[in-house]
Design an enzyme around this catalytic site. Structure first.
Site, PDB file in Angstrom:
ATOM      1  N   ARG A 103       0.822  -1.215   0.000  1.00 28.13           N
ATOM      2  CA  ARG A 103       0.000   0.000   0.000  1.00 28.13           C
ATOM      3  C   ARG A 103       0.858   1.268   0.000  1.00 28.13           C
ATOM      4  NH1 ARG A 103      -5.469  -1.780   2.111  1.00 28.13           N
ATOM      5  NH2 ARG A 103      -6.138   0.351   2.329  1.00 28.13           N
ATOM      6  N   TYR A 108       0.828   4.261  -2.530  1.00 32.90           N
ATOM      7  CA  TYR A 108      -0.289   5.199  -2.354  1.00 32.90           C
ATOM      8  C   TYR A 108      -0.103   6.017  -1.076  1.00 32.90           C
ATOM      9  CZ  TYR A 108      -5.231   6.694  -2.050  1.00 32.90           C
ATOM     10  OH  TYR A 108      -6.400   7.425  -1.976  1.00 32.90           O
ATOM     11  N   GLU A 159       2.547   6.511   0.992  1.00 39.13           N
ATOM     12  CA  GLU A 159       3.731   7.388   1.062  1.00 39.13           C
ATOM     13  C   GLU A 159       3.689   8.446  -0.034  1.00 39.13           C
ATOM     14  OE1 GLU A 159       5.267   7.459   3.671  1.00 39.13           O
ATOM     15  OE2 GLU A 159       6.066   5.558   4.371  1.00 39.13           O
ATOM     16  N   ASN A 191     -13.004   6.884   3.560  1.00 46.36           N
ATOM     17  CA  ASN A 191     -13.760   6.087   2.567  1.00 46.36           C
ATOM     18  C   ASN A 191     -15.070   6.744   2.144  1.00 46.36           C
ATOM     19  OD1 ASN A 191     -12.012   4.323   4.271  1.00 46.36           O
ATOM     20  ND2 ASN A 191     -12.659   2.793   2.770  1.00 46.36           N
ATOM     21  N   VAL A 246     -14.762  -1.802  -1.384  1.00 45.75           N
ATOM     22  CA  VAL A 246     -15.668  -2.711  -0.681  1.00 45.75           C
ATOM     23  C   VAL A 246     -17.140  -2.422  -0.980  1.00 45.75           C
ATOM     24  CG1 VAL A 246     -15.702  -1.421   1.542  1.00 45.75           C
ATOM     25  CG2 VAL A 246     -16.041  -3.897   1.509  1.00 45.75           C
ATOM     26  N   ARG A 281     -10.687   2.297  11.220  1.00 45.24           N
ATOM     27  CA  ARG A 281     -10.534   3.649  10.664  1.00 45.24           C
ATOM     28  C   ARG A 281     -11.801   4.451  10.938  1.00 45.24           C
ATOM     29  NH1 ARG A 281      -9.361   3.409   4.690  1.00 45.24           N
ATOM     30  NH2 ARG A 281      -7.182   3.027   5.107  1.00 45.24           N
TER      31      ARG A 281
HETATM   32  P1  NAD Z   1     -10.997   7.449  -9.114  1.00 41.82           P
HETATM   33  O1  NAD Z   1     -10.004   6.401  -9.428  1.00 41.82           O
HETATM   34  O2  NAD Z   1     -12.396   7.262  -9.522  1.00 41.82           O
HETATM   35  O3  NAD Z   1     -10.529   8.850  -9.694  1.00 41.82           O
HETATM   36  C1  NAD Z   1      -9.183   9.199  -9.891  1.00 41.82           C
HETATM   37  C2  NAD Z   1      -9.083   9.891 -11.238  1.00 41.82           C
HETATM   38  O4  NAD Z   1      -7.729  10.295 -11.457  1.00 41.82           O
HETATM   39  C3  NAD Z   1      -9.471   8.992 -12.395  1.00 41.82           C
HETATM   40  O5  NAD Z   1     -10.364   9.638 -13.250  1.00 41.82           O
HETATM   41  C4  NAD Z   1      -8.133   8.702 -13.080  1.00 41.82           C
HETATM   42  O6  NAD Z   1      -8.283   8.423 -14.467  1.00 41.82           O
HETATM   43  C5  NAD Z   1      -7.377   9.979 -12.795  1.00 41.82           C
HETATM   44  N1  NAD Z   1      -5.920   9.809 -12.854  1.00 41.82           N
HETATM   45  C6  NAD Z   1      -5.167   8.820 -12.294  1.00 41.82           C
HETATM   46  N2  NAD Z   1      -3.871   9.029 -12.569  1.00 41.82           N
HETATM   47  C7  NAD Z   1      -3.810  10.162 -13.318  1.00 41.82           C
HETATM   48  C8  NAD Z   1      -2.749  10.884 -13.921  1.00 41.82           C
HETATM   49  N3  NAD Z   1      -1.473  10.476 -13.793  1.00 41.82           N
HETATM   50  N4  NAD Z   1      -3.031  11.988 -14.629  1.00 41.82           N
HETATM   51  C9  NAD Z   1      -4.323  12.413 -14.764  1.00 41.82           C
HETATM   52  N5  NAD Z   1      -5.362  11.772 -14.230  1.00 41.82           N
HETATM   53  C10 NAD Z   1      -5.107  10.660 -13.506  1.00 41.82           C
HETATM   54  O7  NAD Z   1     -10.905   7.695  -7.537  1.00 41.82           O
HETATM   55  P2  NAD Z   1     -11.752   8.667  -6.580  1.00 41.82           P
HETATM   56  O8  NAD Z   1     -12.352   7.816  -5.549  1.00 41.82           O
HETATM   57  O9  NAD Z   1     -12.591   9.574  -7.368  1.00 41.82           O
HETATM   58  O10 NAD Z   1     -10.565   9.481  -5.897  1.00 41.82           O
HETATM   59  C11 NAD Z   1     -10.279  10.819  -6.234  1.00 41.82           C
HETATM   60  C12 NAD Z   1      -9.196  11.349  -5.318  1.00 41.82           C
HETATM   61  O11 NAD Z   1      -9.652  11.313  -3.967  1.00 41.82           O
HETATM   62  C13 NAD Z   1      -7.903  10.542  -5.360  1.00 41.82           C
HETATM   63  O12 NAD Z   1      -6.802  11.422  -5.295  1.00 41.82           O
HETATM   64  C14 NAD Z   1      -7.968   9.691  -4.124  1.00 41.82           C
HETATM   65  O13 NAD Z   1      -6.691   9.360  -3.643  1.00 41.82           O
HETATM   66  C15 NAD Z   1      -8.727  10.590  -3.163  1.00 41.82           C
HETATM   67  N6  NAD Z   1      -9.427   9.797  -2.138  1.00 41.82           N
HETATM   68  C16 NAD Z   1     -10.570   9.111  -2.438  1.00 41.82           C
HETATM   69  C17 NAD Z   1     -11.181   8.341  -1.467  1.00 41.82           C
HETATM   70  C18 NAD Z   1     -12.468   7.600  -1.725  1.00 41.82           C
HETATM   71  O14 NAD Z   1     -12.933   6.885  -0.828  1.00 41.82           O
HETATM   72  N7  NAD Z   1     -13.110   7.709  -2.864  1.00 41.82           N
HETATM   73  C19 NAD Z   1     -10.610   8.249  -0.182  1.00 41.82           C
HETATM   74  C20 NAD Z   1      -9.424   8.940   0.064  1.00 41.82           C
HETATM   75  C21 NAD Z   1      -8.849   9.718  -0.918  1.00 41.82           C
HETATM   76  N1  UDP Z   2     -12.838  -5.624   1.526  1.00 39.62           N
HETATM   77  C1  UDP Z   2     -13.507  -6.826   1.642  1.00 39.62           C
HETATM   78  N2  UDP Z   2     -14.027  -7.384   0.528  1.00 39.62           N
HETATM   79  C2  UDP Z   2     -13.937  -6.822  -0.698  1.00 39.62           C
HETATM   80  C3  UDP Z   2     -13.248  -5.581  -0.822  1.00 39.62           C
HETATM   81  C4  UDP Z   2     -12.696  -5.021   0.314  1.00 39.62           C
HETATM   82  O1  UDP Z   2     -13.637  -7.377   2.735  1.00 39.62           O
HETATM   83  O2  UDP Z   2     -14.457  -7.401  -1.673  1.00 39.62           O
HETATM   84  C5  UDP Z   2     -12.290  -5.011   2.736  1.00 39.62           C
HETATM   85  C6  UDP Z   2     -10.817  -4.597   2.656  1.00 39.62           C
HETATM   86  O3  UDP Z   2      -9.982  -5.683   3.013  1.00 39.62           O
HETATM   87  C7  UDP Z   2     -10.759  -3.465   3.657  1.00 39.62           C
HETATM   88  C8  UDP Z   2     -12.142  -2.821   3.564  1.00 39.62           C
HETATM   89  O4  UDP Z   2     -12.988  -3.785   2.952  1.00 39.62           O
HETATM   90  O5  UDP Z   2     -10.603  -3.973   4.962  1.00 39.62           O
HETATM   91  C9  UDP Z   2     -12.166  -1.551   2.730  1.00 39.62           C
HETATM   92  O6  UDP Z   2     -11.553  -1.819   1.497  1.00 39.62           O
HETATM   93  P1  UDP Z   2     -11.452  -0.748   0.326  1.00 39.62           P
HETATM   94  O7  UDP Z   2     -10.582  -1.326  -0.729  1.00 39.62           O
HETATM   95  O8  UDP Z   2     -12.817  -0.323  -0.079  1.00 39.62           O
HETATM   96  O9  UDP Z   2     -10.787   0.526   0.980  1.00 39.62           O
HETATM   97  P2  UDP Z   2      -9.510   0.754   1.928  1.00 39.62           P
HETATM   98  O10 UDP Z   2      -8.934  -0.551   2.360  1.00 39.62           O
HETATM   99  O11 UDP Z   2      -8.564   1.529   1.075  1.00 39.62           O
HETATM  100  O12 UDP Z   2     -10.077   1.505   3.061  1.00 39.62           O
END
Ligand code: NAD
Ligand code: UDP
Length: 319
Positions: free
Chosen positions: A147, A150, A152, A179, A192, A282
């Protein structure tokens, strides 16, 4: 709708992704010009199809690891794959996207004197030993695990944001997103909520990793977008980092049971091996966002799941 004179040109990197596309929708609704920049690695054209005919929307296919020269007033930096399957697919590119992407977008913001917001993550806390997590906790992160690209990468991006702020007086905002779920999550990205809903709708086994006792706190997308915009619009003196997420905590097994009940599925729950470094718990402490942004997520899991299940039902019916 905003008055014309408060209309801004706003760039959203990662704008074709799950969160980014909802953010583009909201910013357009508020009357701004939106430039969506995305390399479509995990985002899809489908997420922004409805926006192409919008007169204030523009899409640019671009990888943020390369420099970008555009003229905008504000930048939301969301570009980065967010699901473990996707960010582990090409881990070197993931780190580059976070780190080189941050350097490029910060350099652009510096030239433009534009305010810039970073979509950081609860993953900066790693597998936390403090519960719930507040912003002053420095985290418990494995620097060499699967992980880490992502975690770091995002931590280094935060460092860059704060160094640009201190060194170049750049106006920054850092959101630590917990999340988040909702319509337009990618059905195969392995997160998930989407996994469980798709499995339940197809009456396939629900894959709980480990014994399902690990916990997460799930925020509905509309609440998250509201939080991000409030943070961007907060006074210049407030940089964050600010936790954004829903503090209600569920075990993964509870989530599986809820999804089965709400979809009326005949799926059974099966256990699969727990991926390494999977955080055991979390939960965000959102006191700071409450105080500084007057923000609190009002949509609870049961409500948000109704919308999300409806979205996946439609998506699966199209396939
Ligand atoms: P997502 O994968 O749907 O969206 C990420 C977008 O970034 C995608 O459209 C992808 O094509 C684009 N992308 C990836 N690498 C790229 C690059 N090198 N250049 C240009 N575009 C690029 O994910 P998301 O859930 O919409 O997440 C959006 C942001 O929010 C991310 O930075 C993610 O780390 C952060 N985030 C999301 C969550 C969540 O639960 N959804 C939680 C924590 C952080
Ligand atoms: N998870 C699971 N089954 C799945 C997908 C994810 O049990 O089919 C668990 C995963 O191991 C983690 C939690 O659900 O403990 C959240 O996973 P997700 O990938 O959505 O987000 P993150 O781990 O980055 O919080």
């Amino acid at each position: 709708m905003r008055l014309y004179d408060s209309r801004k040109r706003i760039m959203v990197t990662g704008g074709a992704g799950f969160l980014g596309s909802h953010l583009c929708d909201k910013l357009l609704e508020q009357g701004h010009d939106v430039l969506c920049v995305d390399n479509l690695f995990t985002g899809t054209k489908r997420n922004i199809d409805h926006l192409h005919s919008h007169p204030r929307f523009e899409f640019m296919r671009h990888d943020v690891t390369f420099p970008l020269y555009v003229e905008v007033d504000e930048i939301y930096n969301l570009a980065c794959p967010a699901s473990p399957i996707h960010y582990q697919h090409d881990p070197v590119q993931t780190t580059k996207t976070s780190v080189h992407g941050a350097i490029n977008m910060l350099g652009l913001a510096k030239r433009l004197k534009a305010r810039i917001l970073q979509a950081s993550t609860s993953e900066v806390y790693g597998d936390p030993q403090i519960h719930p997590q507040s912003e002053d906790y420095w985290g418990h992160v494995n620097p060499i695990g699967i992980r880490s690209c992502y975690d770091e990468g995002k931590r280094c991006a935060e460092t860059l944001f704060f160094d640009y702020h201190r060194q170049h007086k750049l106006e920054i905002k850092v959101a630590r997103i917990f999340n988040t779920y909702g319509p337009r999550m990618h059905p195969n990205d392995g997160r998930v909520v989407s996994n469980f809903i798709v499995q339940a709708l197809q009456n396939k086994p629900i894959t709980v990793y480990g014994d399902g006792s690990q916990t997460r706190s799930f925020c509905y997308v509309d609440n998250m977008i509201d939080g991000l915009i409030r943070l961007m619009e907060s006074p210049a003196g407030f940089t964050g980092p600010a936790n954004l997420g829903n503090p209600r905590e569920f075990s993964i097994r509870e989530l599986a049971e809820k999804v089965i009940a709400m979809t009326g599925s005949t799926s059974e729950i099966i256990e699969k091996p727990l991926p390494s470094d999977d955080p055991a718990q979390r939960q965000p402490d959102i006191s700071l966002a409450k105080t500084k942004l007057d923000w609190e997520p009002g949509i609870q899991l049961e409500q948000g799941l109704v919308q999300t299940i409806a979205y996946f039902q439609e998506l699966l019916a199209e396939a």
